[in-house]
Design a protein around this motif. Sequence first.
Motif, PDB file in Angstrom:
ATOM      1  N   SER A 227       0.646  -1.353  -0.002  1.00 35.62           N
ATOM      2  CA  SER A 227       0.026  -0.002  -0.006  1.00 35.62           C
ATOM      3  C   SER A 227       0.869   1.377   0.135  1.00 35.62           C
ATOM      4  O   SER A 227       0.547   2.437  -0.664  1.00 35.62           O
ATOM      5  CB  SER A 227      -0.867   0.047   1.102  1.00 35.62           C
ATOM      6  OG  SER A 227      -0.330   0.036   2.415  1.00 35.62           O
ATOM      7  N   MET A 231       0.750   4.321  -2.840  1.00 44.51           N
ATOM      8  CA  MET A 231       0.524   5.571  -2.475  1.00 44.51           C
ATOM      9  C   MET A 231       1.574   6.484  -3.297  1.00 44.51           C
ATOM     10  O   MET A 231       1.381   7.445  -3.835  1.00 44.51           O
ATOM     11  CB  MET A 231       0.671   5.779  -1.136  1.00 44.51           C
ATOM     12  CG  MET A 231       0.278   7.235  -0.598  1.00 44.51           C
ATOM     13  SD  MET A 231       0.611   7.433   1.295  1.00 44.51           S
ATOM     14  CE  MET A 231       2.039   6.813   1.488  1.00 44.51           C
ATOM     15  N   LEU A 234       1.025   6.769  -6.836  1.00 40.99           N
ATOM     16  CA  LEU A 234      -0.004   7.557  -7.127  1.00 40.99           C
ATOM     17  C   LEU A 234       0.464   9.188  -6.828  1.00 40.99           C
ATOM     18  O   LEU A 234       0.287   9.910  -7.875  1.00 40.99           O
ATOM     19  CB  LEU A 234      -1.378   7.434  -6.040  1.00 40.99           C
ATOM     20  CG  LEU A 234      -2.238   8.433  -6.001  1.00 40.99           C
ATOM     21  CD1 LEU A 234      -3.004   8.479  -7.360  1.00 40.99           C
ATOM     22  CD2 LEU A 234      -3.352   8.426  -4.993  1.00 40.99           C
ATOM     23  N   ILE A 264      -2.919   2.726   4.429  1.00 44.11           N
ATOM     24  CA  ILE A 264      -3.740   4.020   3.755  1.00 44.11           C
ATOM     25  C   ILE A 264      -4.591   4.613   4.484  1.00 44.11           C
ATOM     26  O   ILE A 264      -5.309   5.615   4.096  1.00 44.11           O
ATOM     27  CB  ILE A 264      -4.546   3.303   2.385  1.00 44.11           C
ATOM     28  CG1 ILE A 264      -5.567   2.528   2.731  1.00 44.11           C
ATOM     29  CG2 ILE A 264      -3.635   2.527   1.491  1.00 44.11           C
ATOM     30  CD1 ILE A 264      -6.680   2.083   1.491  1.00 44.11           C
ATOM     31  N   LYS A 267      -5.234   8.426   4.400  1.00 37.80           N
ATOM     32  CA  LYS A 267      -4.683   8.981   3.158  1.00 37.80           C
ATOM     33  C   LYS A 267      -5.940   9.179   2.132  1.00 37.80           C
ATOM     34  O   LYS A 267      -6.190   8.244   1.191  1.00 37.80           O
ATOM     35  CB  LYS A 267      -3.695   8.245   2.327  1.00 37.80           C
ATOM     36  CG  LYS A 267      -2.542   7.696   3.447  1.00 37.80           C
ATOM     37  CD  LYS A 267      -1.790   9.119   3.872  1.00 37.80           C
ATOM     38  CE  LYS A 267      -0.338   8.529   4.604  1.00 37.80           C
ATOM     39  NZ  LYS A 267      -0.568   7.846   5.939  1.00 37.80           N
ATOM     40  N   ARG A 269      -7.126  10.725  -0.690  1.00 37.26           N
ATOM     41  CA  ARG A 269      -6.443  10.784  -2.329  1.00 37.26           C
ATOM     42  C   ARG A 269      -6.238   9.195  -2.556  1.00 37.26           C
ATOM     43  O   ARG A 269      -6.825   8.714  -3.611  1.00 37.26           O
ATOM     44  CB  ARG A 269      -5.509  11.549  -2.739  1.00 37.26           C
ATOM     45  CG  ARG A 269      -5.520  11.749  -4.177  1.00 37.26           C
ATOM     46  CD  ARG A 269      -6.535  12.286  -4.740  1.00 37.26           C
ATOM     47  NE  ARG A 269      -6.764  12.447  -6.147  1.00 37.26           N
ATOM     48  CZ  ARG A 269      -6.861  11.343  -6.963  1.00 37.26           C
ATOM     49  NH1 ARG A 269      -7.440  10.105  -6.711  1.00 37.26           N
ATOM     50  NH2 ARG A 269      -6.788  11.642  -8.451  1.00 37.26           N
ATOM     51  N   THR A 270      -5.452   8.865  -1.825  1.00 41.18           N
ATOM     52  CA  THR A 270      -5.051   7.112  -1.947  1.00 41.18           C
ATOM     53  C   THR A 270      -6.247   6.451  -1.934  1.00 41.18           C
ATOM     54  O   THR A 270      -6.360   5.339  -2.632  1.00 41.18           O
ATOM     55  CB  THR A 270      -3.979   6.635  -0.990  1.00 41.18           C
ATOM     56  OG1 THR A 270      -2.859   7.627  -1.277  1.00 41.18           O
ATOM     57  CG2 THR A 270      -3.521   5.305  -1.306  1.00 41.18           C
ATOM     58  N   GLN A 271      -7.012   6.575  -0.926  1.00 45.67           N
ATOM     59  CA  GLN A 271      -8.464   5.732  -0.770  1.00 45.67           C
ATOM     60  C   GLN A 271      -9.201   5.862  -1.714  1.00 45.67           C
ATOM     61  O   GLN A 271      -9.746   4.972  -2.390  1.00 45.67           O
ATOM     62  CB  GLN A 271      -8.888   6.049   0.601  1.00 45.67           C
ATOM     63  CG  GLN A 271      -8.250   5.839   1.735  1.00 45.67           C
ATOM     64  CD  GLN A 271      -8.951   6.218   3.202  1.00 45.67           C
ATOM     65  OE1 GLN A 271     -10.174   6.196   3.044  1.00 45.67           O
ATOM     66  NE2 GLN A 271      -8.078   6.584   4.109  1.00 45.67           N
ATOM     67  N   GLU A 273      -8.653   6.657  -4.950  1.00 50.67           N
ATOM     68  CA  GLU A 273      -8.167   6.060  -6.417  1.00 50.67           C
ATOM     69  C   GLU A 273      -8.134   4.409  -6.170  1.00 50.67           C
ATOM     70  O   GLU A 273      -8.584   3.726  -6.925  1.00 50.67           O
ATOM     71  CB  GLU A 273      -6.575   6.379  -6.678  1.00 50.67           C
ATOM     72  CG  GLU A 273      -6.074   6.022  -7.920  1.00 50.67           C
ATOM     73  CD  GLU A 273      -6.888   6.622  -8.787  1.00 50.67           C
ATOM     74  OE1 GLU A 273      -7.198   6.004  -9.858  1.00 50.67           O
ATOM     75  OE2 GLU A 273      -7.028   7.917  -8.817  1.00 50.67           O
ATOM     76  N   PHE A 274      -7.727   3.861  -4.865  1.00 50.18           N
ATOM     77  CA  PHE A 274      -7.893   2.650  -4.588  1.00 50.18           C
ATOM     78  C   PHE A 274      -9.275   2.081  -4.683  1.00 50.18           C
ATOM     79  O   PHE A 274      -9.558   0.929  -5.112  1.00 50.18           O
ATOM     80  CB  PHE A 274      -7.234   2.162  -3.354  1.00 50.18           C
ATOM     81  CG  PHE A 274      -7.221   0.662  -3.011  1.00 50.18           C
ATOM     82  CD1 PHE A 274      -6.401  -0.057  -3.579  1.00 50.18           C
ATOM     83  CD2 PHE A 274      -8.146   0.050  -2.349  1.00 50.18           C
ATOM     84  CE1 PHE A 274      -6.035  -1.522  -3.676  1.00 50.18           C
ATOM     85  CE2 PHE A 274      -8.392  -1.378  -2.023  1.00 50.18           C
ATOM     86  CZ  PHE A 274      -7.180  -1.986  -2.709  1.00 50.18           C
TER      87      PHE A 274
END
Length: 495
Positions: A227, A231, A234, A264, A267, A269-271, A273-274
């Motif tokens: 993860s 990140m 990304l 994550i 986070k 933005r990471t969440q 996108e995932f």
Amino acid sequence: MQTLFPSHGHDAKKPSPGFDGESSDNWQRIKEALRQMLPEADFQQSIEPLKSRVVSDSEIVLTFPDMSSYQKVLNSYMDQLDYCKATLGLPVLLRFEIEGAGSTEVDADPLDLDFTALNETPQAPAGYPEPDGAFPSDQREASNIVARALTLQSQLNAEYTFQTFVNGPSNQFAHASCLAVADAPGQTYNPLFLYGGTGLGKTHLLHAVGNKVLKTKSNAVITYITSERFMNELIYCLRFNKMWDFRRKYRNCDVLLVDDIQFISGKERTQEEFFHTFNALYEAKKQIVVTSDIFPQDIPDIEDRLRNRFQWGLIADIQPPDIEHRVAILMNKAEKQGMILQSAVAEYIATHAKGNIRVLEGALRRVIAFAALQGRPINVQLASEILQDVLVDKNSDSNISIEAIQKIVAEHFKIKVSDLKSKKRQRALSFPRQIAMFLARVRTQSSFPEIGTFFGGKDHTTVMHAVKKIEKDRKKDLELKAQLEAIERKLDVIS
């Protein structure tokens, strides 16, 4: 191999402004290769009209007649462009601009693909022939070329297989779940969520799934990622406008393996996108396997929509191995190193090395190393001499007090320590109280009457009931297991 993180600076080679050159020989070679790959009608419509301008030996500007033609190439033919550059051995950067847009330059800057990572000569992605062969007349699996290129240098550890995994009661369910997923990816238990403490074999099983799928289907796209790296990639792709490449990589794989998803947390933005990556793969019936140290419900600062998706499929936990399982693991590890370990030595190490498998491995390596350096046989006496200052049973010599346990439990459930000592019977208080009593018994070895005095003078039978109830329920209640593991990790930190 796709180079998402170049070792040199992103802008290492800037174009020389204002320099116009003849039509590049390099571009002509790329065009000829594209002509053999694409249907003639598509080539004449999308590639032939492009005008080229040489900026330097390593950079070419392609001019599109309009925005629609640019979008057509960007969406349909970037994989083929990358492939032709790689197979022809042309380390050139293609920059794009729209005719009539003045000085505005559209910089697509596609990610370079290095197909020579494992071999001296380039290898074609699945669906395309070797460079010296004839190109197919149609586009086969075009959307997967970038993702398949990644498998040419697999991120999987070849030693982590189901054959090298020591199966036992503590991990039997997780092992069986992973085996079922590897046999029929995307069809059963999707997603598969593995959780358990550090060093219990989650990563091993994750790699084992990928290795087994590749063994049965060699052209499968297996993407393994932590993860943290997800990140970081990304962030890089957002910074350099490469999100199209990022999404092609993660949304065109057959199996996505994500390690330590708990990182994550927080986070946003990471969440996000995932979340979209998860949806795309799930709808395409592609397999998703995720590992975590924490039960999904206990991962803090994570969106509910993502937490819910982690629970759509199957959740399998891995518990610390019991004494027999630890002995089997030690014997297996010793055999791999060409050593014959006496059962008495293995039992001694397994008995005193409490905790995860990494602790066991470390103790075994220490014994083997000292035996080799000192020229002594490996026996119980040697093991006890070497490990006496290393292996400490926390339960037999614990610095944790009942008061410390009460404080940690109260903080975890967001209640007051006084509530644990009160006579209130609401479940919101009685449940944490029972957990605190259970942990006090397990972690301090105090007697039932002694524990009762720390909980407002409770009778010893009340403490006995609490301990037995938690001990029984944790075997079948996954949420309770997760609660206990989370609290015990906090206790390990302060012990």
